[in-house]
Design an enzyme around this catalytic site. Structure first.
Site, PDB file in Angstrom:
ATOM      1  N   ILE A   5       0.856  -1.191   0.000  1.00  0.00           N
ATOM      2  CA  ILE A   5       0.000   0.000   0.000  1.00  0.00           C
ATOM      3  C   ILE A   5       0.887   1.234   0.000  1.00  0.00           C
ATOM      4  O   ILE A   5       1.896   1.292   0.700  1.00  0.00           O
ATOM      5  CB  ILE A   5      -0.945   0.011   1.212  1.00  0.00           C
ATOM      6  N   SER A   6       0.479   2.243  -0.761  1.00  0.00           N
ATOM      7  CA  SER A   6       1.322   3.433  -0.946  1.00  0.00           C
ATOM      8  C   SER A   6       1.583   4.157   0.367  1.00  0.00           C
ATOM      9  O   SER A   6       2.741   4.449   0.710  1.00  0.00           O
ATOM     10  CB  SER A   6       0.677   4.384  -1.955  1.00  0.00           C
ATOM     11  N   ASP A   7       0.516   4.474   1.113  1.00  0.00           N
ATOM     12  CA  ASP A   7       0.743   5.279   2.319  1.00  0.00           C
ATOM     13  C   ASP A   7       1.345   4.454   3.451  1.00  0.00           C
ATOM     14  O   ASP A   7       2.082   4.996   4.283  1.00  0.00           O
ATOM     15  CB  ASP A   7      -0.532   5.998   2.762  1.00  0.00           C
ATOM     16  N   CYS A   8       1.065   3.149   3.491  1.00  0.00           N
ATOM     17  CA  CYS A   8       1.708   2.299   4.501  1.00  0.00           C
ATOM     18  C   CYS A   8       3.210   2.198   4.237  1.00  0.00           C
ATOM     19  O   CYS A   8       4.026   2.233   5.166  1.00  0.00           O
ATOM     20  CB  CYS A   8       1.090   0.911   4.502  1.00  0.00           C
ATOM     21  N   GLU A  41       4.626   5.598   5.333  1.00  0.00           N
ATOM     22  CA  GLU A  41       4.730   5.765   6.786  1.00  0.00           C
ATOM     23  C   GLU A  41       5.770   4.826   7.378  1.00  0.00           C
ATOM     24  O   GLU A  41       6.490   5.187   8.312  1.00  0.00           O
ATOM     25  CB  GLU A  41       3.364   5.551   7.445  1.00  0.00           C
TER      26      GLU A  41
END
Length: 757
Positions: A481-484, A487
């Site tokens: 996943i991009s935002d995971c 982060e």
């Protein structure tokens, strides 16, 4: 008593990449606990049940009680309250932070992550129970204690009008009510409901038109169970998987959650599978409809949907499409030679089902396709190895709290929460005091990175690269996943700046480069970032969204949150590795910042698609633009965003946003204009980053006072209203946010507001 077990699994049918790091499973031990401890659990359950209509979200007390026994907080500082007009001092903030961190470190699991409740949706548990009932595995897989706690949960979240909502805080819907009622009937009702609870549930169903008015997903589940006819469903032809990929409506172009749900659904529809018709099913046929079952007009029922459920009404083009498929295509595919095409399509679909199962270690991308895939494997072969491999992974999705046992919206939010927690702890500048906590979290994040792409031809399987990514939950789950990824990368880069003695060895440089490669690969042509994959089709494809109760599910749209997280991660990386793919990274950041500016609303807000709602979107929007090099003075978008957030500050200080903001796309305060710690923290973090302290620090002081005064005696923060969302209309719990974000906001406040002043 129930006990949470972490990072374990001795079932021979379990597969793992990393020793089950991050796995969290509840087990019942009848011999566990003293009488006093059991009484404490019973009191928590009674208290929740008594207040269930006023406070609908559990406080995750069973987990907290267990960790209080296993990791007692040796000594905590005295509780502090700040009077309304009293100055917030650095000493007060530091004490609050130490109290919060002392507590928060005690509820960290031994593998480094923070477990927590990721429930909320009410339509997940019914799918599991229906699948186990059909396959004859209900009483084999779920102990009587599991079944009792599931009944407790469903009764605890029945609304006063007798119905059940789409999620725990929502008003009653036909989807939620029929499935919850059916589930309780299949479980034998557990003995927990108040007198007349089942009768009230049935009355709600009949008063609102009966089960023919359930949504399309509900129609599918009832059809599989044998309590509804397949002729009352709109077609889900598996043949669409045989179409050329160039077609914009090809399922390979859909958002992965959408395609992974409709993949097994199309198999079950293509088979017109119906489970065994038991006396309970015959009884349900009588209980759920306003006319006798044999008199239901199933063709008319295909497009019926209760007004309470109708978030995304079918456009006319969809009704024409379904009618054409139903009346023309389906009769052809049901007979020779058309049935040969159906057989081929069903074979293709099962290939993709097995690929998904094997590459997630039978966890699957989410709970809906988990139980659907499991059912497909059983339909294909009741004695198959695949079905047996699915069974132990059911427990990865089950979570218990004082409100009962629920099915979570994922197998947890382990990586996501831990990455945020690391950033929050480091923001306090007290990291050296909590070195062991950070070291364990660091190990967890390192152990959770995806180390390989999925096997085979990724284009054939419609998969994006994943080597170097971070998932939302665990490495065994594995979907990138991009935002995971962003982060996770931010967290390990921050940790790499601390001493090895404190936090351990940094992540290998090549693994950092792999993470950057994944992020860069996920940028769309418009500069934005979607979730799991590139946006593969057009917005108009949403016209064929058949799920009446969810919005924006068909394609993977770009989001402000994902785009901002990518900017922040790449900016942090560029500071430490300025020469690595420098031009690509700079170009990516520039395009991404332009995307965030372009999607800002005229009033200065950003809609938050994964949290509630405009405070969440505002935090990411502002943070992304600032990470890209903009400032309050040179960026009109940041100024408008700050003005917008300040306009929503409550008179009492802080911010409090209702989930209705997500549903209605209009900022809505919580009832009574009360503040919410998480919304308050998001707004604080955004404004602090935008330099609010240099202009007028009073809103920040007022917000800090709200957070400080809300802290509980033991250093915990209270669980308030639900704060997660997906697909515009369904809420989901992020139970660790109650600790992470007050700590993070007060940490930034201490170091960047009080110190600077």
């Amino acid at each position: 008593m129930w006990k949470l077990k972490v990072a374990g699994g001795d079932d021979p049918w379990l597969r793992t990449l990393n020793g089950h790091v991050g796995r969290q499973v509840w087990e019942f031990d009848p011999h566990l606990g003293t009488q006093e401890e059991r009484n404490q659990v019973d009191e928590a359950r009674r208290s929740f049940a008594d207040l269930r209509f006023e406070k609908k979200h559990s406080s995750d007390l069973l987990m907290r009680m267990q960790f209080a026994r296993e990791n007692p907080c040796v000594a905590n500082l005295p509780q502090i309250k700040v009077q309304d007009l009293k100055e917030v001092t650095e000493e007060v903030v530091t004490t609050t932070l130490r109290r919060g961190l002392n507590f928060y470190s005690t509820i960290q699991a031994h593998d480094g992550h923070w477990p927590g409740d990721y429930g909320g949706p009410m339509f997940l548990l019914p799918g599991l129970v229906i699948t186990l009932y059909i396959t004859g595995a209900l009483n084999v897989v779920l102990s009587i204690e599991h079944q009792r706690e599931m009944c407790r949960y469903l009764f605890n979240h029945q609304n006063e009008d007798g119905g059940w909502g789409l999620h725990i805080e929502g008003p009653s819907t036909m989807f939620g009510t029929v499935l919850s009622y059916v589930t309780l009937r299949l479980l034998g009702e557990g003995g927990f409901g108040a007198e007349g609870a089942m009768e009230k549930g049935r009355k709600w169903i009949l008063d609102h038109g009966g089960a023919t008015a359930i949504t399309s997903w509900g129609k599918m589940w009832l059809s599989v169970l044998g309590a509804y006819e397949w002729s009352g469903n709109n077609p889900l032809p598996p043949e669409v998987w045989l179409c050329p990929y160039i077609l914009p409506i090809h399922p390979g172009r859909m958002w992965c959650h959408c395609r992974m749900v409709y993949l097994p659904m199309s198999y079950i529809y293509g088979k017109r599978f119906v489970g065994p018709i038991t006396p309970t099913i015959i009884s349900l046929r009588k209980e759920l409809y306003i006319v006798p079952y044999q008199e239901v007009d199933w063709n008319q029922a295909r497009n019926q949907c209760a007004k309470e459920d109708l978030y995304y009404p079918h456009p006319l083009v969809q009704d024409i499409l379904w009618a054409s498929l139903h009346k023309v295509l389906e009769p052809i595919l049901g007979h020779w030679p058309g049935n040969k095409l159906r057989e081929k399509a069903l074979c293709t679909v099962m290939q993709h089902v097995h690929y998904e199962d094997e590459n997630t270690r039978y966890i699957c991308i989410g709970p809906v396709n988990k139980v659907l895939n499991m059912l497909c494997c059983w339909i294909e072969d009741p004695n198959s190895e695949a079905f047996k491999l699915h069974i132990p992974r059911i427990f990865d999705y089950l979570w218990i709290a004082e409100d009962g046992m629920k099915m979570q919206g994922y197998n947890g939010s382990q990586l996501w929460d831990t990455s945020f927690a690391v950033q929050a702890i480091i923001s306090t500048n007290l990291g050296e005091e909590y070195g062991l906590t950070l070291r364990k979290a660091h190990e967890f994040i390192k152990n959770s990175q995806v180390l390989e792409d999925c096997p085979g031809d990724l284009k054939f399987w419609y998969r994006h690269i994943s080597k170097g990514a971070w998932p939302f939950s665990t490495a065994d789950h594995g979907w990138p996943i991009s935002d995971c990824t962003a982060e996770g990368l931010k967290a390990v880069l921050l940790l790499s700046k601390l001493s090895l003695e404190t936090v351990g060895e940094p992540l290998d440089m090549e693994q950092l480069f792999d993470a950057v490669n994944v992020i860069l690969s996920l940028q769309n042509a418009d500069g934005g970032f979607a979730t799991y994959e590139l946006t593969r089709s057009y917005r108009w494809v949403e016209l064929i969204n058949p799920a009446e109760t969810f919005g924006d599910i068909v394609i993977d749209y770009p989001y402000a949150e994902c785009t901002s997280a990518a900017i922040q991660a790449l900016t942090s990386f560029k500071k430490l590795y300025p020469e690595h793919r420098r031009h690509e990274i700079e170009n990516c950041i520039s395009k991404a910042a332009k995307f965030i500016e372009d999607i800002q609303a005229p009033d200065g807000s950003w809609y938050g698609s994964w949290g509630v709602c405009f405070t969440y979107g505002g935090w990411f929007g502002i943070k992304g633009l600032i990470a890209a090099g903009n400032t309050y003075s040179n960026c009109p978008c940041i100024r408008k965003a700050c003005d917008y957030l300040l306009s929503k500050e409550l008179a009492s200080g802080g911010w409090g946003e209702s989930y209705l903001s997500c549903q209605n796309k209009v900022y809505t305060n919580l009832p009574g204009d009360k503040p919410h710690n998480v919304n308050t923290a998001w707004a604080m973090l955004a404004l602090i980053d935008a330099g609010q302290a240099e202009r007028d620090a009073n809103p920040l002081h007022r917000a800090a006072r709200v957070l400080i005064n809300s802290q509980m005696k033991n250093g915990d923060f209270p669980q308030e209203e639900i704060m997660g969302v997906f697909n515009k209309n369904c809420m989901i719990s992020y139970s660790t946010y109650r600790n992470i974000f007050p700590i993070w906001a007060l940490g930034e406040y201490r170091s960047r507001v009080l110190h600077s002043s």
